[in-house]
Design a protein around this motif. Sequence first.
Motif, PDB file in Angstrom:
ATOM      1  N   GLU A  55       7.166   4.862 -12.442  1.00  0.00           N
ATOM      2  CA  GLU A  55       7.390   5.691 -11.255  1.00  0.00           C
ATOM      3  C   GLU A  55       6.924   4.955  -9.997  1.00  0.00           C
ATOM      4  N   ILE A  56       5.811   4.281 -10.111  1.00  0.00           N
ATOM      5  CA  ILE A  56       5.297   3.523  -8.970  1.00  0.00           C
ATOM      6  C   ILE A  56       6.274   2.418  -8.577  1.00  0.00           C
ATOM      7  N   ARG A  57       6.812   1.751  -9.571  1.00  0.00           N
ATOM      8  CA  ARG A  57       7.732   0.663  -9.280  1.00  0.00           C
ATOM      9  C   ARG A  57       8.980   1.153  -8.547  1.00  0.00           C
ATOM     10  N   ARG A  58       9.364   2.374  -8.816  1.00  0.00           N
ATOM     11  CA  ARG A  58      10.579   2.898  -8.185  1.00  0.00           C
ATOM     12  C   ARG A  58      10.336   3.389  -6.773  1.00  0.00           C
ATOM     13  N   GLY A  59       9.088   3.614  -6.412  1.00  0.00           N
ATOM     14  CA  GLY A  59       8.815   4.223  -5.118  1.00  0.00           C
ATOM     15  C   GLY A  59       8.269   3.240  -4.116  1.00  0.00           C
ATOM     16  N   ARG A  60       7.695   3.804  -3.082  1.00  0.00           N
ATOM     17  CA  ARG A  60       7.183   2.950  -2.020  1.00  0.00           C
ATOM     18  C   ARG A  60       5.728   2.576  -2.299  1.00  0.00           C
ATOM     19  N   ALA A  61       5.293   1.533  -1.635  1.00  0.00           N
ATOM     20  CA  ALA A  61       3.920   1.066  -1.785  1.00  0.00           C
ATOM     21  C   ALA A  61       3.036   1.763  -0.760  1.00  0.00           C
ATOM     22  N   PRO A  62       1.708   1.698  -0.939  1.00  0.00           N
ATOM     23  CA  PRO A  62       0.832   2.254   0.090  1.00  0.00           C
ATOM     24  C   PRO A  62       0.974   1.470   1.384  1.00  0.00           C
ATOM     25  N   ALA A  63       0.648   2.136   2.473  1.00  0.00           N
ATOM     26  CA  ALA A  63       0.712   1.466   3.773  1.00  0.00           C
ATOM     27  C   ALA A  63      -0.373   0.400   3.834  1.00  0.00           C
ATOM     28  N   GLU A  64      -0.281  -0.427   4.863  1.00  0.00           N
ATOM     29  CA  GLU A  64      -1.204  -1.553   4.943  1.00  0.00           C
ATOM     30  C   GLU A  64      -2.607  -1.079   5.241  1.00  0.00           C
ATOM     31  N   ARG A  65      -3.540  -1.984   4.975  1.00  0.00           N
ATOM     32  CA  ARG A  65      -4.929  -1.716   5.350  1.00  0.00           C
ATOM     33  C   ARG A  65      -5.010  -1.621   6.856  1.00  0.00           C
ATOM     34  N   ARG A  66      -5.998  -0.885   7.300  1.00  0.00           N
ATOM     35  CA  ARG A  66      -6.146  -0.718   8.748  1.00  0.00           C
ATOM     36  C   ARG A  66      -6.577  -2.019   9.414  1.00  0.00           C
ATOM     37  N   ALA A  67      -7.328  -2.833   8.715  1.00  0.00           N
ATOM     38  CA  ALA A  67      -7.749  -4.117   9.262  1.00  0.00           C
ATOM     39  C   ALA A  67      -6.938  -5.223   8.603  1.00  0.00           C
TER      40      ALA A  67
ATOM     41  N   VAL B  59       0.653   8.673  -9.169  1.00  0.00           N
ATOM     42  CA  VAL B  59       1.690   8.057  -8.325  1.00  0.00           C
ATOM     43  C   VAL B  59       1.434   8.394  -6.857  1.00  0.00           C
ATOM     44  N   LYS B  60       1.110   9.646  -6.610  1.00  0.00           N
ATOM     45  CA  LYS B  60       0.807  10.062  -5.234  1.00  0.00           C
ATOM     46  C   LYS B  60      -0.415   9.307  -4.706  1.00  0.00           C
ATOM     47  N   GLY B  61      -1.389   9.124  -5.574  1.00  0.00           N
ATOM     48  CA  GLY B  61      -2.576   8.372  -5.182  1.00  0.00           C
ATOM     49  C   GLY B  61      -2.232   6.950  -4.785  1.00  0.00           C
ATOM     50  N   PHE B  62      -1.375   6.333  -5.558  1.00  0.00           N
ATOM     51  CA  PHE B  62      -0.963   4.953  -5.238  1.00  0.00           C
ATOM     52  C   PHE B  62      -0.274   4.893  -3.882  1.00  0.00           C
ATOM     53  N   ARG B  63       0.652   5.794  -3.676  1.00  0.00           N
ATOM     54  CA  ARG B  63       1.457   5.730  -2.452  1.00  0.00           C
ATOM     55  C   ARG B  63       0.673   6.091  -1.206  1.00  0.00           C
ATOM     56  N   ASN B  64      -0.419   6.806  -1.394  1.00  0.00           N
ATOM     57  CA  ASN B  64      -1.218   7.221  -0.236  1.00  0.00           C
ATOM     58  C   ASN B  64      -2.608   6.605  -0.260  1.00  0.00           C
ATOM     59  N   LEU B  65      -2.733   5.499  -0.942  1.00  0.00           N
ATOM     60  CA  LEU B  65      -4.058   4.916  -1.136  1.00  0.00           C
ATOM     61  C   LEU B  65      -4.740   4.563   0.186  1.00  0.00           C
ATOM     62  N   GLN B  66      -3.937   4.291   1.182  1.00  0.00           N
ATOM     63  CA  GLN B  66      -4.533   3.954   2.481  1.00  0.00           C
ATOM     64  C   GLN B  66      -5.291   5.140   3.073  1.00  0.00           C
ATOM     65  N   ASP B  67      -5.040   6.332   2.562  1.00  0.00           N
ATOM     66  CA  ASP B  67      -5.729   7.524   3.066  1.00  0.00           C
ATOM     67  C   ASP B  67      -7.042   7.792   2.338  1.00  0.00           C
ATOM     68  N   CYS B  68      -7.338   7.008   1.337  1.00  0.00           N
ATOM     69  CA  CYS B  68      -8.614   7.169   0.624  1.00  0.00           C
ATOM     70  C   CYS B  68      -9.710   6.544   1.484  1.00  0.00           C
TER      71      CYS B  68
END
Lengths: 230, 187
Positions: A55-67, B59-68
């Motif tokens: 499921e992770i592979r099919r979706g988007r990645a987390p946004a970038e780090r703030r720094a 999955v939600k955790g992965f996609r929103n990890l920047q919010d942790c």
Amino acid sequence: MREKLHKYLNGEIPREELPEELRREADVWDDLVAQYRDEGPEEAPPGLEGRVWNEIRRGRAPAERRAGPSPWRRLVEAVSEAGPSRLVPIAAAAAALAVIVWASPWQEAGDVQETQTVATAEEEIGAEAPISEEEGTDERAPSGGVVRFSLEAPDATSVAVAGDFTDWRPTVELQDRDGDGVWTGRAQVEPGVHQYMFVVDESRWITDPEAERYASDGFGNRNAVTVVTP
Amino acid sequence: MAAGNPQRTDEEIVLAVLDGDREAYRVLVRRYQDVLYRHAERMVGRHDAAEDMVQNALVKGFRNLQDCRNPERVGGWLFRITSNLCKDYLKDRRRDGVSLEDAPPLESGQANPDAAAGRAELRGRLEWALDQLTPEKKEAFLLKHLEEHSYEEMAEMVGASVSALKMRVLRAREDLRELLEDFEEFR
């Protein structure tokens, strides 16, 4: 009085401090939760990790780090540093001439045809198994095609390929035998349309700049796409 | 590959994932899937639904990890996501009228005189009674008594104050006792 029962159940006072008339009810609670606790599940069901990962592979990645630079920015930079793949078009067998392959990976359709004539059941290996350069392909490809991957990455210490044919694990390891910065390797892949990425130094995911085509991964990045003919 | 070092701290893994090492997230999945599943299964009472809750949460955790905001506490953060999904599921189920409320409680006096059988019945009744609680009370009761967390741990996991959680657990016990009061052991 019942406040003491709650304090006991909260673990704030010992049982001895309970009045006699509350001890029986305290025991009922203790028995009840102990039974219920002991009968709960111990482990997550098998395969949950794999389903999460698919499921992770099919979706988007987390946004970038703030720094610091974003993963995408660093990915773009890495691609720029790596330069284009060296591409070697292969003169394929007649059945595969419909696909003119200029980008890496290129499918060695000739090997497929030859393989299909010599493979035996005993020699069959999993369709997702990577094949080293030394192993060759002639006797180890019962079906599908052997796809050759190539990436120029002179500063890399390792390059691997992860794709839907490896469950997105970077298990197809490429080699730079002559030290010219061009990493190559092959994998046997079932016929069909497949997506893949290069993984440089075990951490940087890089889209093949010379792929046959690309597919969006849903968050602005692209997976490389290769078509493997039967 | 990158996910092969399970000894890394949660914070190191979170930062690695945010740096582009997606594979590192597998370590977090392996590290927390069991505890998340145990809680979800008790909350929603169904294996398949619990699995869906945990899968969706991870999955939600992965996609929103920047919010942790507290990477060293990512386990608690993932727990909160799971818990919220479970509570939403229970609220939806209740709204849709699919509930164990349909299962009639035992009539007064039906308790088995045999002590062991009586406890087994009581356990079954507890499951039924837990399903009658609000999701928040059920969650608080499970965390305190079944999963044996301290109130301080619960506060971090659920995102509520210790005093609020103590009150939820107290109310949950009172509701449960009322729901179970026709049962012999509670008389």
